[in-house]
Write an enzyme that holds these catalytic residues in place. Structure first.
Site, short mmCIF file in Angstrom:
data_model
loop_
_atom_site.label_atom_id
_atom_site.label_comp_id
_atom_site.label_asym_id
_atom_site.label_seq_id
_atom_site.Cartn_x
_atom_site.Cartn_y
_atom_site.Cartn_z
N LYS A 55 41.07 -3.63 -36.54
CA LYS A 55 41.83 -3.51 -35.29
C LYS A 55 41.12 -2.56 -34.33
O LYS A 55 40.23 -1.80 -34.75
CB LYS A 55 43.24 -3.00 -35.61
CG LYS A 55 43.28 -1.63 -36.27
CD LYS A 55 44.65 -1.34 -36.87
CE LYS A 55 44.67 0.03 -37.53
NZ LYS A 55 45.91 0.25 -38.31
N TYR A 274 34.98 24.28 -15.10
CA TYR A 274 36.23 24.27 -14.34
C TYR A 274 37.15 25.40 -14.76
O TYR A 274 37.30 25.69 -15.95
CB TYR A 274 36.96 22.94 -14.55
CG TYR A 274 36.37 21.81 -13.74
CD1 TYR A 274 36.38 21.83 -12.34
CD2 TYR A 274 35.80 20.71 -14.38
CE1 TYR A 274 35.84 20.79 -11.60
CE2 TYR A 274 35.27 19.67 -13.65
CZ TYR A 274 35.28 19.71 -12.26
OH TYR A 274 34.75 18.68 -11.54
#
Ligand SMILES: *Cc1c(COP(=O)(O)O)cnc(C)c1O
Length: 393
Positions: A55, A274
């Site tokens: 999957k 940041y």
């Protein structure tokens, strides 16, 4: 979702990938290791059958190459989560038995029949609709009976599943597999495992002769050996450790490298990234690499002063054989590494550093980002140059 264009060689395609010299990140997927992992599990559970869970694009490594390699190794049964994934497995593996774990959306039964897919039926509504599809095509269509032994997610509770045995509802469908899923199989001491085994055995007794399946990767390694007729490993096939806290019996399948864009030196007290969350504790040499959270590398692996002060985990990379910590926040397209411990001559613009590989395995990368290796794998980005090695026709 459509399948990628058919590659010239099934083991490598480059249509959506930059060439290696241009790529910010290089992802190398070892299909021989994938096949070896499947064989190791097959031998461990024999005479039970070993299926493969593919999957989520085979946990991020690419469903077509993964299925080809696994089928070549001898795998005959595949599990996916969704219809589109089942269709992709069918396209490369005409003979495979394919189960779709998320059952089937209302009205899609015809498409399942067309692709020869078997839904995991987890409710009376599911069974009623699959029985109607069966009657329409004039034969009992195979499916998995999904029993929920504790997850409370999908599947019939054990008592409701057992009550189906004498119910006219099931006359028109063929239960080819009765299955359930472990809640905490990576914790062998957890008493939930034994409770689930007991609940599963009770349902099995009501459906004698139908093959049964309970174990995922970690379930295979439980002391109870709950292998029954079929096991359903996913994570371990891709190199994840099915026995956390103990040595990993699996071989690594995925290697991720990021490219150094710049090297710079910062003075004590300067900040990186940041929001200025990381402060240089002295003069530091930094390498900025061309991978970020847009590539699926979790921002939660950011290195901050607060984490350093509190002893919390954050990301690391391997540069010229040495572990180097992240410095500052993971940005969208960039990560900064503190490479002060690496001799200056050993790290240059254009070099590759290891983000997953060597002793920095999937499980550790997950832990350092506050998540699990499963999420690292299934988030692997689309901008990487992907190279498949170890495949054979
Ligand atoms: C994903 C999944 C598996 C595979 O689990 P791993 O832990 O990756 O081995 C098996 N069974 C079901 C029902 C699943 O959803």
């Amino acid at each position: 979702m459509t399948a990628p264009p058919s590659p010239a060689s099934p083991w490598e395609w480059t249509e959506t990938c930059p060439p290696p010299c241009e790529a910010g990140g290089l992802l190398t997927i070892d299909l021989a290791a994938l096949a070896a992992n499947w064989r190791l599990l097959r031998d461990r559970v024999s005479p039970a059958e070993c299926a493969a869970v593919v999957k989520a694009d085979a946990y991020g490594i690419g469903i077509e190459p993964a299925v080809r390699a696994l089928a070549a190794a001898g795998c005959r049964t595949f599990f996916v989560a969704q219809l589109s994934e089942g269709a992709r497995v069918r396209a490369v593996c005409p003979q495979a038995v394919i189960y779709v774990l998320n059952s089937f959306p209302p009205g899609t039964g015809d498409t399942y029949v067309r692709h020869g897919l078997r839904p995991a039926l987890g409710s009376r509504e599911d069974i009623e609709e699959w029985a109607a599809v069966s009657r329409a095509v004039g034969r009992r269509l195979p499916a998995m009976l999904h029993v929920d032994t504790g997850m409370n997610r999908l599947g019939l509770p054990p008592a409701e599943a057992a009550a189906l045995a004498g119910d006219a509802l099931v006359q028109d469908v063929e239960f080819a597999l009765v299955a359930s899923h472990f809640v905490s199989s990576e914790e062998p001491e957890n008493p939930i495992n034994a409770r689930q085994v007991a609940a599963f055995e009770a349902v099995r007794a009501v459906f004698p002769g139908i093959p049964a399946s309970l174990a995922n990767s970690s379930g295979i390694f439980l002391p109870q050996r709950p292998h029954y007729q079929l096991v359903r490993p996913g994570y371990a096939l891709y190199g994840g450790n099915p026995t956390p806290g103990r040595p990993n019996p699996m071989s690594p399948v995925v290697r991720l490298e990021g490219r150094v864009l710049q090297i710079r030196t910062v003075r004590e007290g300067e900040t990186v990234g940041y929001n200025a969350q990381w402060t240089a504790p002295g003069e530091r040499r930094l390498a900025t690499i061309s991978v970020g959270y847009a590539d699926g590398y979790p921002r939660a692996a950011s290195a901050t002063d607060a984490k350093r002060a509190g002893g919390a985990a954050f990301g690391e990379a391997i540069v010229a054989g040495r572990r180097c910590p992240f410095a500052g926040r993971v940005s969208m397209d960039l990560i900064v590494l503190d490479v002060s411990q690496v001799p200056a001559a050993d790290v240059c613009r254009g070099d590759l550093v290891t983000l997953i590989g060597g002793d920095l395995d999937l499980d550790e990368v997950g832990r350092r980002a506050g998540t699990i290796g499963y999420e690292i794998l299934t988030s692997l980005g689309r901008r990487y140059r992907r190279t498949y090695v170890g495949g054979s026709l």
